[in-house]
Design an enzyme around this catalytic site. Structure first.
Site, PDB file in Angstrom:
ATOM      1  N   ARG A   1      11.580  -1.156  11.039  1.00  0.00           N
ATOM      2  CA  ARG A   1       9.874  -0.399  12.056  1.00  0.00           C
ATOM      3  C   ARG A   1      10.258  -1.569  13.154  1.00  0.00           C
ATOM      4  O   ARG A   1      10.081  -3.040  13.249  1.00  0.00           O
ATOM      5  CB  ARG A   1       8.677  -1.132  11.422  1.00  0.00           C
ATOM      6  CG  ARG A   1       8.605   0.900  10.828  1.00  0.00           C
ATOM      7  CD  ARG A   1       7.193   0.547   9.846  1.00  0.00           C
ATOM      8  NE  ARG A   1       5.881   0.062  10.080  1.00  0.00           N
ATOM      9  CZ  ARG A   1       5.160  -0.196   9.922  1.00  0.00           C
ATOM     10  NH1 ARG A   1       4.627   0.063   8.813  1.00  0.00           N
ATOM     11  NH2 ARG A   1       3.954  -1.139   9.740  1.00  0.00           N
TER      12      ARG A   1
ATOM     13  N   ARG B   1     -10.053   0.436   8.446  1.00  0.00           N
ATOM     14  CA  ARG B   1      -9.540  -0.909   8.530  1.00  0.00           C
ATOM     15  C   ARG B   1     -10.622  -1.389   9.290  1.00  0.00           C
ATOM     16  O   ARG B   1     -10.529  -2.633   9.653  1.00  0.00           O
ATOM     17  CB  ARG B   1      -8.203  -0.617   9.368  1.00  0.00           C
ATOM     18  CG  ARG B   1      -6.829  -1.320   8.534  1.00  0.00           C
ATOM     19  CD  ARG B   1      -5.779  -0.659   9.831  1.00  0.00           C
ATOM     20  NE  ARG B   1      -4.822  -1.254   9.777  1.00  0.00           N
ATOM     21  CZ  ARG B   1      -3.566  -0.634   9.043  1.00  0.00           C
ATOM     22  NH1 ARG B   1      -3.116   0.071   8.511  1.00  0.00           N
ATOM     23  NH2 ARG B   1      -2.523  -1.473   9.144  1.00  0.00           N
TER      24      ARG B   1
ATOM     25  N   LYS C   1       0.599  -1.305   0.044  1.00  0.00           N
ATOM     26  CA  LYS C   1      -0.154  -0.002  -0.182  1.00  0.00           C
ATOM     27  C   LYS C   1       0.903   1.253   0.295  1.00  0.00           C
ATOM     28  O   LYS C   1       0.779   2.110  -1.046  1.00  0.00           O
ATOM     29  CB  LYS C   1      -0.751   0.296   1.645  1.00  0.00           C
ATOM     30  CG  LYS C   1      -2.034  -1.251   1.246  1.00  0.00           C
ATOM     31  CD  LYS C   1      -2.892  -0.691   2.786  1.00  0.00           C
ATOM     32  CE  LYS C   1      -2.222  -1.031   3.662  1.00  0.00           C
ATOM     33  NZ  LYS C   1      -1.762  -2.342   3.895  1.00  0.00           N
TER      34      LYS C   1
ATOM     35  N   ARG D   1      -0.417  -8.897  13.598  1.00  0.00           N
ATOM     36  CA  ARG D   1      -1.077  -7.889  12.041  1.00  0.00           C
ATOM     37  C   ARG D   1      -1.874  -8.575  11.001  1.00  0.00           C
ATOM     38  O   ARG D   1      -2.860  -8.299  11.240  1.00  0.00           O
ATOM     39  CB  ARG D   1       0.423  -6.708  11.939  1.00  0.00           C
ATOM     40  CG  ARG D   1       0.872  -5.845  12.798  1.00  0.00           C
ATOM     41  CD  ARG D   1       2.149  -5.352  12.780  1.00  0.00           C
ATOM     42  NE  ARG D   1       2.122  -4.845  10.991  1.00  0.00           N
ATOM     43  CZ  ARG D   1       3.213  -4.755  10.101  1.00  0.00           C
ATOM     44  NH1 ARG D   1       4.206  -5.177  10.670  1.00  0.00           N
ATOM     45  NH2 ARG D   1       2.957  -3.870   9.155  1.00  0.00           N
TER      46      ARG D   1
ATOM     47  N   ARG E   1      11.922  -5.233   5.189  1.00  0.00           N
ATOM     48  CA  ARG E   1      11.210  -3.713   5.009  1.00  0.00           C
ATOM     49  C   ARG E   1      12.743  -3.196   6.215  1.00  0.00           C
ATOM     50  O   ARG E   1      12.889  -3.061   7.158  1.00  0.00           O
ATOM     51  CB  ARG E   1      10.163  -3.823   5.131  1.00  0.00           C
ATOM     52  CG  ARG E   1       9.535  -2.118   4.902  1.00  0.00           C
ATOM     53  CD  ARG E   1       8.359  -1.782   4.775  1.00  0.00           C
ATOM     54  NE  ARG E   1       7.894  -2.430   6.154  1.00  0.00           N
ATOM     55  CZ  ARG E   1       6.620  -1.990   6.309  1.00  0.00           C
ATOM     56  NH1 ARG E   1       5.844  -1.300   5.243  1.00  0.00           N
ATOM     57  NH2 ARG E   1       6.018  -2.595   7.726  1.00  0.00           N
TER      58      ARG E   1
HETATM   59  P1  AP5 Z   1       4.961  -1.359   2.028  1.00  0.00           P
HETATM   60  O1  AP5 Z   1       4.703  -1.023   0.745  1.00  0.00           O
HETATM   61  O2  AP5 Z   1       5.605  -0.535   3.064  1.00  0.00           O
HETATM   62  O3  AP5 Z   1       2.990  -1.852   2.124  1.00  0.00           O
HETATM   63  P2  AP5 Z   1       2.055  -1.810   3.345  1.00  0.00           P
HETATM   64  O4  AP5 Z   1       0.729  -2.301   3.116  1.00  0.00           O
HETATM   65  O5  AP5 Z   1       2.214  -0.309   2.626  1.00  0.00           O
HETATM   66  O6  AP5 Z   1       2.616  -2.051   4.618  1.00  0.00           O
HETATM   67  P3  AP5 Z   1       3.075  -2.185   5.843  1.00  0.00           P
HETATM   68  O7  AP5 Z   1       3.119  -2.933   7.004  1.00  0.00           O
HETATM   69  O8  AP5 Z   1       2.861  -0.206   5.838  1.00  0.00           O
HETATM   70  O9  AP5 Z   1       0.875  -1.705   6.324  1.00  0.00           O
HETATM   71  P4  AP5 Z   1       0.597  -1.899   7.861  1.00  0.00           P
HETATM   72  O10 AP5 Z   1      -1.378  -2.023   7.235  1.00  0.00           O
HETATM   73  O11 AP5 Z   1       0.813  -3.343   8.635  1.00  0.00           O
HETATM   74  O12 AP5 Z   1       0.732  -0.898   8.122  1.00  0.00           O
HETATM   75  P5  AP5 Z   1       0.597   1.045   8.704  1.00  0.00           P
HETATM   76  O13 AP5 Z   1       1.509   1.678   8.769  1.00  0.00           O
HETATM   77  O14 AP5 Z   1      -0.508   1.232   7.835  1.00  0.00           O
HETATM   78  O15 AP5 Z   1       5.507  -2.525   0.958  1.00  0.00           O
HETATM   79  C1  AP5 Z   1       6.484  -3.643   2.377  1.00  0.00           C
HETATM   80  C2  AP5 Z   1       8.005  -4.117   1.848  1.00  0.00           C
HETATM   81  O16 AP5 Z   1       7.656  -4.483   0.495  1.00  0.00           O
HETATM   82  C3  AP5 Z   1       8.494  -3.130   1.555  1.00  0.00           C
HETATM   83  O17 AP5 Z   1       9.531  -3.643   2.302  1.00  0.00           O
HETATM   84  C4  AP5 Z   1       8.425  -3.222  -0.022  1.00  0.00           C
HETATM   85  O18 AP5 Z   1       9.897  -1.860  -0.263  1.00  0.00           O
HETATM   86  C5  AP5 Z   1       7.674  -4.653  -0.625  1.00  0.00           C
HETATM   87  N1  AP5 Z   1       7.512  -4.736  -1.850  1.00  0.00           N
HETATM   88  C6  AP5 Z   1       5.844  -4.211  -2.054  1.00  0.00           C
HETATM   89  N2  AP5 Z   1       6.006  -3.858  -3.273  1.00  0.00           N
HETATM   90  C7  AP5 Z   1       6.327  -5.092  -3.503  1.00  0.00           C
HETATM   91  C8  AP5 Z   1       6.734  -5.812  -4.753  1.00  0.00           C
HETATM   92  N3  AP5 Z   1       5.212  -6.421  -5.475  1.00  0.00           N
HETATM   93  N4  AP5 Z   1       7.526  -6.979  -4.907  1.00  0.00           N
HETATM   94  C9  AP5 Z   1       8.158  -7.109  -3.703  1.00  0.00           C
HETATM   95  N5  AP5 Z   1       8.163  -6.316  -2.854  1.00  0.00           N
HETATM   96  C10 AP5 Z   1       7.688  -5.151  -2.456  1.00  0.00           C
HETATM   97  O19 AP5 Z   1       0.094   0.462  10.380  1.00  0.00           O
HETATM   98  C11 AP5 Z   1       1.330   0.187  11.222  1.00  0.00           C
HETATM   99  C12 AP5 Z   1       0.160   0.041  12.918  1.00  0.00           C
HETATM  100  O20 AP5 Z   1      -0.418   1.157  12.906  1.00  0.00           O
HETATM  101  C13 AP5 Z   1      -0.962  -0.728  12.488  1.00  0.00           C
HETATM  102  O21 AP5 Z   1      -0.660  -2.179  12.855  1.00  0.00           O
HETATM  103  C14 AP5 Z   1      -2.006  -0.289  13.465  1.00  0.00           C
HETATM  104  O22 AP5 Z   1      -1.419  -0.398  15.100  1.00  0.00           O
HETATM  105  C15 AP5 Z   1      -1.762   1.469  13.727  1.00  0.00           C
HETATM  106  N6  AP5 Z   1      -2.950   1.688  12.520  1.00  0.00           N
HETATM  107  C16 AP5 Z   1      -2.815   2.203  11.208  1.00  0.00           C
HETATM  108  N7  AP5 Z   1      -3.849   2.764  10.507  1.00  0.00           N
HETATM  109  C17 AP5 Z   1      -4.746   1.720  11.403  1.00  0.00           C
HETATM  110  C18 AP5 Z   1      -5.851   2.128  11.615  1.00  0.00           C
HETATM  111  N8  AP5 Z   1      -7.337   2.882  10.068  1.00  0.00           N
HETATM  112  N9  AP5 Z   1      -7.015   1.650  12.687  1.00  0.00           N
HETATM  113  C19 AP5 Z   1      -5.950   1.157  13.465  1.00  0.00           C
HETATM  114  N10 AP5 Z   1      -4.717   1.175  13.717  1.00  0.00           N
HETATM  115  C20 AP5 Z   1      -4.634   2.017  12.801  1.00  0.00           C
END
Ligand code: AP5
Length: 213
Positions: free
Chosen positions: A160, A88, A13, A171, A127
């Protein structure tokens, strides 16, 4: 264009929202980035969010909804935005719909990036993120040009705290339980497009931009 990127942790994402935001000139709003920024400032929202994020749990809806609705009301969002990581839960999705309807607006499209669990774990365990601009890299599939430095802003890369194996599994479980019901929610509203998130980053980006256009 007001759109949502839906997908599991590690589905790409953040990577794809960065590409879309740059190509289409719309704001990229990432709830996780906003929480991490608040936590590094040490303010109230950040301190509360940190305790949930460290355990791989969702931050309570009330805090999250307030933060995002305030952010999408900012002037840079009038041209459109792409939401990454929000909504989410069904409660968040409904609150977003209500808030937008009050302004005579609506979410136009939800892009669901589908990736298998094994690949999610592989991606998250390799990552690294830029401390300054949050750009994600992967040690194997998308390394930075200079080790430990961001290609875009020269910021330091770090791993992270929630990318450790136990928290990653938590997660993914939370995503399956709380977030996957949104696939049906947006599908029934006729707004969901599913994109295969496994393959080359650029190719997936092209598919997403094609869907948005
Ligand atoms: P990346 O693009 O970083 O993936 P992502 O989907 O953004 O993953 P996140 O871990 O950031 O998502 P998340 O939803 O758990 O975390 P968030 O920060 O929102 O890609 C991942 C890796 O893969 C990278 O190394 C990239 O280079 C690689 N990659 C990408 N595409 C690729 C491909 N095609 N092929 C190969 N490699 C590839 O949330 C963190 C925390 O915040 C949550 O756990 C929660 O506690 C809180 N939080 C956030 N939003 C909310 C909400 N709406 N409600 C409640 N709590 C929330």
């Amino acid at each position: 264009m007001r759109s949502v990127l839906l997908g599991a942790p590690g589905s790409g994402k953040g990577t794809q929202a960065g590409i879309i935001s740059e190509k289409l000139g719309i704001s990229h709003i990432a709830s996780g980035d906003l929480f991490r920024e608040a936590a590094s400032r040490g303010d109230d929202v950040g301190n509360q969010a940190k305790t949930y994020m460290e355990k791989g749990l969702l931050v309570p809806d009330e805090i999250t909804i307030r933060m995002i609705l305030e952010r999408i009301g900012a002037p840079d969002c009038t041209k459109g935005f792409i939401l990454d990581g929000f909504p989410r839960t069904l409660e968040q999705a409904k609150a977003l719909d209500i808030a937008m309807a009050e302004k005579g607006e609506a979410i136009d499209l939800v892009l669901y990036i589908k990736v298998g669990t094994e690949e999610l774990v592989r991606r998250l365990s390799g990552r690294f993120i830029c401390q300054s601009c949050q750009t994600p890299y992967h040690i194997v599939s998308s390394p930075s040009k200079v080790e430990g430095k961001c290609d875009k802003c020269d910021g330091e890369l770090y791993q992270r705290a929630d990318d450790v194996p136990d928290t990653v599994r938590k997660r993914i479980d939370v995503y399956l339980d709380k977030t996957t019901p949104l696939i049906d929610y947006y599908s029934e509203a006729g707004k969901l497009i599913e994109i295969n998130g496994e393959g080359e980053i650029d190719g997936i980006g092209e598919s997403l931009i094609k869907a948005l256009s």
